[in-house]
Design an enzyme around this catalytic site. Structure first.
Site, PDB file in Angstrom:
ATOM      1  CG  HIS A 331      -2.130  -0.879   1.058  1.00 12.44           C
ATOM      2  ND1 HIS A 331      -2.108  -2.215   1.359  1.00 12.44           N
ATOM      3  CD2 HIS A 331      -3.385  -0.623   0.623  1.00 12.44           C
ATOM      4  CE1 HIS A 331      -3.300  -2.747   1.122  1.00 12.44           C
ATOM      5  NE2 HIS A 331      -4.088  -1.798   0.669  1.00 12.44           N
ATOM      6  N   GLY A 332       2.053   1.196   0.511  1.00 10.25           N
ATOM      7  CA  GLY A 332       2.859   2.402   0.503  1.00 10.25           C
ATOM      8  C   GLY A 332       4.146   2.249   1.284  1.00 10.25           C
TER       9      GLY A 332
END
Length: 493
Positions: A331-332
């Site tokens: 996701h990041g």
């Protein structure tokens, strides 16, 4: 090109009108050109379009080699070549600065120093999606699940198909590529169902998710200035906001593909109706969780097995757990996302480990004699656990600290009054009239989606109900929608 922009609507209408003018054999080529136009609309993607082309060419070539070669080591060479290339560009553009900074901080904890170079890198939108999609194809060919695609146009379209390149769902080659050879012909009912699903997605995103998002952002962007009641409400609302935002985006993607004559994978199935944490993750971001299951959990379970008794169970639980920190990192590039994944993995493993004992205790629980009460308690517990995890996610998204949020939840309760609380909500973009609109809108969403896929549900309604909903949702977007304020949350990943 954002889905919630006028440019996309004009672009999509033009593509939808033209795609049925082309003969069947030319449709893939036209849609490939349209997909690249869509992708190149963003300046940062135009500068890095060679990454998409390179991933397409290399995985296409490796797929052909894997289909042709019979030798084990030769096939492994091409498999690992594609794995290293795709994971390499993903690491370099998305995680290089994160890991170098983490290494610098770790060395600093022990009094050491290390020189790290922070690169000015911009990851193209959709990088996590098209790399996973193309990797899944190569692994499927290697494992003989599918035959390699020989048509380069159809394979390139599979990797870059514009409805799902930025926000998913993460498609499978065996599901999507055959449709390029046999797309659905024009049919009014199918087109109308797809168009309504797009409208439904816009309603969920622009009217509900973005309205909630205004309040959540006001609180989370400065948690030190917000009292406990607002932090708790913002956290509870963010769980539902991200569902509305992401599922609304998938509704637009799936509905748009349906208008064009293609069926994409479903990505959500009313996750907050789940009674267990395992069930929640079987209903949430289905294309990603199934990707991790097939390409990480299953191979890991094959290689990491064999211990007897409790050690064997621990192996199985570890295989379940490890997927979630990896998902968090997907996701990041932030430790907050990793911690979000760690807690999700822990809750899932604890749920599996205690399932039998909880079932025995549930039989003696007087509150569980009513299935309605039992369902409410179980769903509430699942939602609260999910919200606890989502605090880390929201903190990473809005640039705040999860520790500040959790600490702040215990402050500001001394002089709490309902009137003052309502005034505080209004000052943070959530007046009572807006709350009423959100309650009605969210209840409506849950009731409709409870009946099944919305594109099927709407076609079963009578003429008067259908057109009343078309006009009603359109007017709701025009009057209550948030325009020009935010892109879809998952477009960032």
């Amino acid at each position: 090109m954002d889905f919630n922009s006028l440019a996309f609507l004009v672009f999509f209408c033009g593509v939808a009108a033209l795609t049925y003018c082309f003969p069947r054999k030319l449709k893939p080529a036209f849609l490939l050109i349209a997909s690249y136009v869509f992708y190149l609309y963003k300046p940062e993607n135009a500068r890095l379009v060679m990454l998409l082309i390179s991933a397409t060419v290399i995985t296409y070539g490796c797929g052909l080699a894997l289909d042709y070669l019979k030798g084990k080591w030769a096939r492994l060479l091409f498999l690992w070549s594609s794995l290293l290339f795709c994971s390499g560009i993903l690491f370099y553009f998305k995680y290089f600065n994160f890991f170098t900074q983490s290494w610098h901080d770790l060395v600093g904890l022990f009094g050491g120093t290390v020189k790290t170079a922070e690169l000015n890198l911009i990851a193209p939108l959709g990088l996590s999606y098209f790399t996973f999609q193309s990797l899944g194809y190569v692994i499927d060919v290697y494992q003989h699940r599918i035959k390699a695609v020989h048509d380069p146009i159809k394979y390139a379209l599979f990797v870059s198909f514009f409805p799902c390149i930025f926000t998913g769902p993460i498609e499978r080659a065996e599901h999507l590529i055959p449709q390029f050879s046999n797309p659905h012909k024009f049919h009014y009912s199918r087109m109308a169902g797809g168009a309504f699903r797009m409208l439904w997605g816009y309603f969920k995103k622009m009217v509900l998710a973005d309205t909630i998002g205004g309040f959540v952002q006001a609180v989370y962007s400065a948690p030190e200035k917000s009292l406990g009641p607002y932090l708790i409400v913002a956290s509870l609302l963010f769980s539902y906001q991200i569902y509305l935002d992401f599922s609304g985006c998938c509704d637009i993607a799936i509905g748009g593909a349906r208008v064009l004559g293609f069926d994409l994978l479903e990505n959500f199935n009313r996750p907050f109706a789940a009674r267990t944490y395992t069930e929640l993750w079987n209903r949430w971001h289905i294309s990603l969780t199934s990707w991790f299951r097939d390409y990480i959990f299953t191979p890991l379970s094959f290689f990491n097995r064999g211990l007897p008794g409790r050690w064997g169970k621990l192996q199985g639980w570890f295989n379940v757990f490890i997927i979630f920190p990896i998902s968090g990192l997907w996701h990041g590039p932030s430790w907050a996302y990793v911690i979000w994944g760690v807690f999700n993995g822990l809750f899932l493993v604890i749920g599996k480990a205690t399932a039998k004992s909880r079932r025995r205790r549930n039989k003696k629980n007087p509150l569980y004699k009513s299935d309605l009460v039992k369902g409410f308690i179980q769903r509430s517990c699942v939602y609260l656990l999910f919200t606890f995890c989502i605090v880390f996610f929201a903190a990473a998204l809005y640039g705040s600290g999860a520790a500040e949020v959790f600490t702040g939840m215990f402050s500001g309760w001394g002089g709490f009054t309902l009137q003052g609380f309502c005034q505080g909500l209004a000052s943070r973009s959530l007046p009572l009239s807006t709350i009423g609109m959100l309650i009605i809108g969210c209840t409506f969403v849950e009731l409709v989606e409870w009946r099944g896929p919305v594109y099927k549900w709407i076609r079963n309604q009578c003429f008067a109900v259908r057109w009343a909903l078309y006009y009603g949702l359109t007017l709701a977007i025009l009057f209550f929608g948030v325009f020009g304020k935010s892109a879809f949350i998952y477009q960032n990943y």
